[in-house]
Design a protein around this motif. Sequence first.
Motif, short mmCIF file in Angstrom:
data_model
loop_
_atom_site.label_atom_id
_atom_site.label_comp_id
_atom_site.label_asym_id
_atom_site.label_seq_id
_atom_site.Cartn_x
_atom_site.Cartn_y
_atom_site.Cartn_z
N LEU A 20 42.32 55.91 54.72
CA LEU A 20 42.75 55.20 53.64
C LEU A 20 42.51 53.62 53.71
O LEU A 20 43.45 53.02 54.46
CB LEU A 20 44.16 55.31 53.16
N LEU A 34 46.41 62.13 57.84
CA LEU A 34 45.85 60.57 57.64
C LEU A 34 45.69 60.28 59.17
O LEU A 34 46.69 60.24 59.91
CB LEU A 34 46.95 59.79 56.83
N LEU A 42 46.85 64.72 48.29
CA LEU A 42 45.67 64.78 49.18
C LEU A 42 45.85 64.89 50.57
O LEU A 42 45.80 63.92 51.48
CB LEU A 42 44.60 63.40 48.74
N ALA A 53 34.62 62.54 58.51
CA ALA A 53 35.25 62.93 57.01
C ALA A 53 34.47 64.13 56.79
O ALA A 53 34.66 64.83 56.00
CB ALA A 53 34.97 61.67 56.26
N ARG A 60 34.54 64.85 49.24
CA ARG A 60 34.95 64.32 50.50
C ARG A 60 35.32 63.15 50.93
O ARG A 60 36.10 62.72 51.44
CB ARG A 60 34.12 65.15 51.69
N LEU A 118 43.36 64.31 53.37
CA LEU A 118 42.94 62.66 53.25
C LEU A 118 43.10 62.19 54.98
O LEU A 118 44.24 62.25 55.36
CB LEU A 118 43.85 61.79 52.53
N LEU A 140 50.80 62.59 53.18
CA LEU A 140 49.27 62.72 53.49
C LEU A 140 49.20 62.88 55.13
O LEU A 140 49.10 62.20 55.84
CB LEU A 140 48.51 61.31 53.36
N LEU A 149 39.54 65.79 49.43
CA LEU A 149 39.01 64.29 49.90
C LEU A 149 39.48 64.02 51.17
O LEU A 149 40.78 64.22 51.70
CB LEU A 149 39.47 63.24 48.88
N ARG A 150 38.67 63.31 52.20
CA ARG A 150 39.02 62.87 53.34
C ARG A 150 39.01 61.41 53.56
O ARG A 150 39.49 60.96 54.19
CB ARG A 150 37.92 63.47 54.21
N THR A 151 38.03 60.78 52.70
CA THR A 151 38.00 59.15 52.89
C THR A 151 38.28 58.62 51.35
O THR A 151 37.37 58.94 50.61
CB THR A 151 36.61 58.69 53.32
N LEU A 152 39.16 57.63 51.16
CA LEU A 152 39.20 56.89 49.99
C LEU A 152 39.04 55.36 50.49
O LEU A 152 40.03 54.81 51.12
CB LEU A 152 40.53 57.05 49.47
#
Length: 1055
Positions: free
Chosen positions: A628, A649, A622, A451, A580, A625, A646, A602-605
């Motif tokens: 997730l 993803l 996003l 990420a 990120r 991203l 996304l 953002l890469r990681t939620l």
Amino acid sequence: MAMVLNAFVSRLCTMLLTYAEEEAAKILGVPKEIKELHRRLKRMQAILADAENRRFDNEAINLWLNELRDLMYDADDIIDECRIEGEKLLSSHSSSSCCGELVRCCYPPISCWHEGKFRHEIGHKIRNLNRELEQLAKDKDDLHLIPSPRDDHYKSRISRKTSPIVEPDLVGEKIEDDTRRLADLLIKEDNKKIQVFAIVGMGGIGKTTLAQNIYNDRKLRDKFNPKSRIWLCVSQDFFEFDLLRSIIKQAGGDPGEAKEKEVLEPMLSQVIMNKKFFLVLDDVWDAQAWNELLRKPLHSGSANSKILITSRHEAIARQMGAVCIHRVEKLSQEDGWSLICKMVFEEVEEGEMHELSDVGMQIVEKCDGLPLALRTVGGLLRTKEKRHSEWNKVLSSPAWSFTKLPKEEMGPLYLSYLDLPPPLKQCFTSIILFPEDFPILGVCLGNRCIAEGFVTSEDDTPLEDVAEGYWKELLQRNLLQPAPRYYEEKGCRMHYLLRSLAYHIAGDECFVGDARAFENKIMSSSSSIKLRRLSIVDGNLETIPDLIMKQTSLRTLSFFHIPLIRHLPENLFRKLRSLRILNLRKTAINNLPTSLGDLVHLRTLDLSNSSIREIPESIGNLRNLQFLLLEDCKYLHSLPSGVLRLISLKVIVVEDAPLEGMPIGIGRLRQLNTLVGFVVNGSEGCRSGVGQDVREQEHKRYQHGRFCTLEELKSLSQLRFISMVKLERVSDRAEAKAAALQAKPHLTVLFLHCTLPSSSFDVQHPHADDYQEEDIKRIGEVFEELHPPPGLEKLQINGYFGRKFPSWMMTPSSSLLRNLQWLDLKNCGLCQPLPPLGMLPQLCYLSISGASAITSIGPEFLLLAGGSAGARGRNGRKTDSCFSFPKLETLVFENMPNWEEWWWRWEEENNQTTSLLPSLKILIINGCPKLRSLPESLLCHVTALKTLEITRAHNLREIQNLPSLTELILAHNSSLERVSNFPVLKHIDVDDCKELKVVEGANAMEHIQLDDREAESLPEWLAGAGEEHPRFPFLQKLTLSNKICRRGLPDWPLI
């Protein structure tokens, strides 16, 4: 952590070169500016390694690097914005009815105005970047930086022969004596209430390693069963509720959702009531962890319980009332050299070992007897060629005497850090963003590094594989240590001194701590460095501090141990647009603000284990991203359709979230490689009534129009791991076939789950009456089409209610599942017979549970084609087989209520030897009440078996003839009468086996444990153990957890 510039710039150069040729750059009119930026960075790249190495010694270089870092972070954001906006424009252009040349008049005025405005702004930003970079390039000439060869691409220098995890006992000869002496003290029974023992010494001296050796010592394991051996890392800033919850879990209890000390303390007291336990408190910084938190609830445990602590300070051990304090001393030079040799040389390399001993001993001397220093330098040396010139470079490195480190003993650690390839330097320093006591799992670290952009691949190797290589190399270099509690899960932790070094290298770019310390840091800081990464660890925090929203350059924001936060400010994400990584796991947050869509970088939620109820549609913005994570979100019932946009993803985890289904269109996410918790929806709605109440069946017509079917999996060709739930909903075999699992070349992990019938009297043992015949037939056809590819390594099937297993499991050939290593068959209640799993050449672990239709297991279960060993079934038909389960190490049978017979009969023919279960080490039989006997041939074939555990096998009368067995655990076997002929058995644990009269042929027995709390006298088989010809001549320990241990009872004199 601080950006490692040569790695970051290398990645940025690659990205710029690629992007300059893309249509997205051309449509924005910026390819010329992008190429100029790339050219300037390439020219500057050569001197970055020298600048990084000299920044602590030279303030001018450090300031220059700080300016360049800020510029590179800005460049990274700008390129991200270009990609996003360019892809949007390309998408809108391609969907437009306009053909031929792209002209403005084809679009609405607002759209044209926005496009023109963005082109102007982004072009201006890139030109500014180029001007500032040009100025920095001029300034570098005054710094006299030396160009160095490029070393920015990762290639592992660790031998493939070595294990990814270095054994923790490689610390010299003295540790064996210390382990033996302390273990003997800890197992000594004196009927005193809980006693504290301590291991003390300076940082890096080997306290934790010694404690690990003791914790894993065989004599101590014999004395304390697995649930009574507990390991806690206390850390400097521990959380009371975390320590209490961890002990409760490890002791076999369930703390549920409780987080209040007032609730957890009595719960702990109850869980260990009258139980003997061994507790390790590792790295204790403050005696209050014992005196004010754990002492009172743990005193409900039985006498002879023991506490072992490790601490740097002898005063803390005395404050905790330690009855014995062991001070760890530095290693001798001979032991230090022995440790280095064990890590660096193979057994056949004695000549090279002798040849390098002179320079090797000088390196050992510089490590000053500190095991941590020796281990990290040993990890470095194993990457070098075994030549004097290479080792002399290590010996003469200026890092040994570098004076700008927080502690003098960090020189060897810094030397090891400097030797890392640039990508690994970034991963190493990123580890400090996890709390000190947080178990670092390989997958979590790898995903975080991906990420952040730390992981790159030049030969199309999947980034996940490259990241796993990073993690393994950090372990092999001893910069990470296996964590005792998480060893099997690839878990590790970082030593305090290495953590301090990483924090020092990271500088002011990151902060880890509680909210108050964060505010003090920001208010008192005079540094011009912008905060980029922030981890808040604060169990009392209820609202997001305003100061966080002012850190507009943040790239990572993580919250750990923060159960009280329920709401986020509406404008939080508008302020923190550069994020990120956003980690909100285990918080009480119900909803996210719609400004989530502003986090375009953002890469990681991560919202795992949170109270989230709804995710805003704006998540669809996003486009970057990649991860997730929504595991165990108990209140989340649906995903927004925005998830379908996304496009980057890679991972979706929704396991244990009560989703009604997956949104239609999930198949568009072509980059997905991990999909955990895919909720199946039949193409005609949920036809099967399995596991449903009336309301759900009424609702199904509406649902099937909202959610996708298995057919959408067809386009997800990159899948490596998928788990599917509610497979009973699949309408027919055609829909299952449409998933095309067999055509997914990268798939290695597959979990297939059906819902157990809620109408069944016992959901663990469903019966045919729980299903309609139509559903039974259909599910069999469905599973027939869920054929995995031959590269599959891990398979779980749970709740399958067909009458027979699919043919791809029943075919007597090793080719279909030739790479399968791990298999778990759970609650397949109607299936018989079992598949011929002995044909699987790589299978190491097999668990079969809830197979209630199985009454007999015969030779068909064991067969593996190849040769003609003359195995015959009951019909006399000869089968073609010569070996079976060649690599199986663990075999588990559990909850099989109708299993009566386990047998095989083999004949040797044509001078060929039949080999059955040659590698089996652990056999567990639990909840098989009708099983009458074990196969007689166990004696001949299962020659590696070490542990046998049999529980609730009420029809079993005799267990005998296992020549290799060392540990036998027997519990609640109501008809068991005889145990015999175990020549090397060392340990037996018996609980509630009232008919057991004979235990013989076990002359090597050292430890007998009786766990029946109600027994008031010794069992018959033990009462005569002290006669003139003792049955157990080598018995050393007798552990009683029953009333017989009262001195006044009749059998006490025998003891």
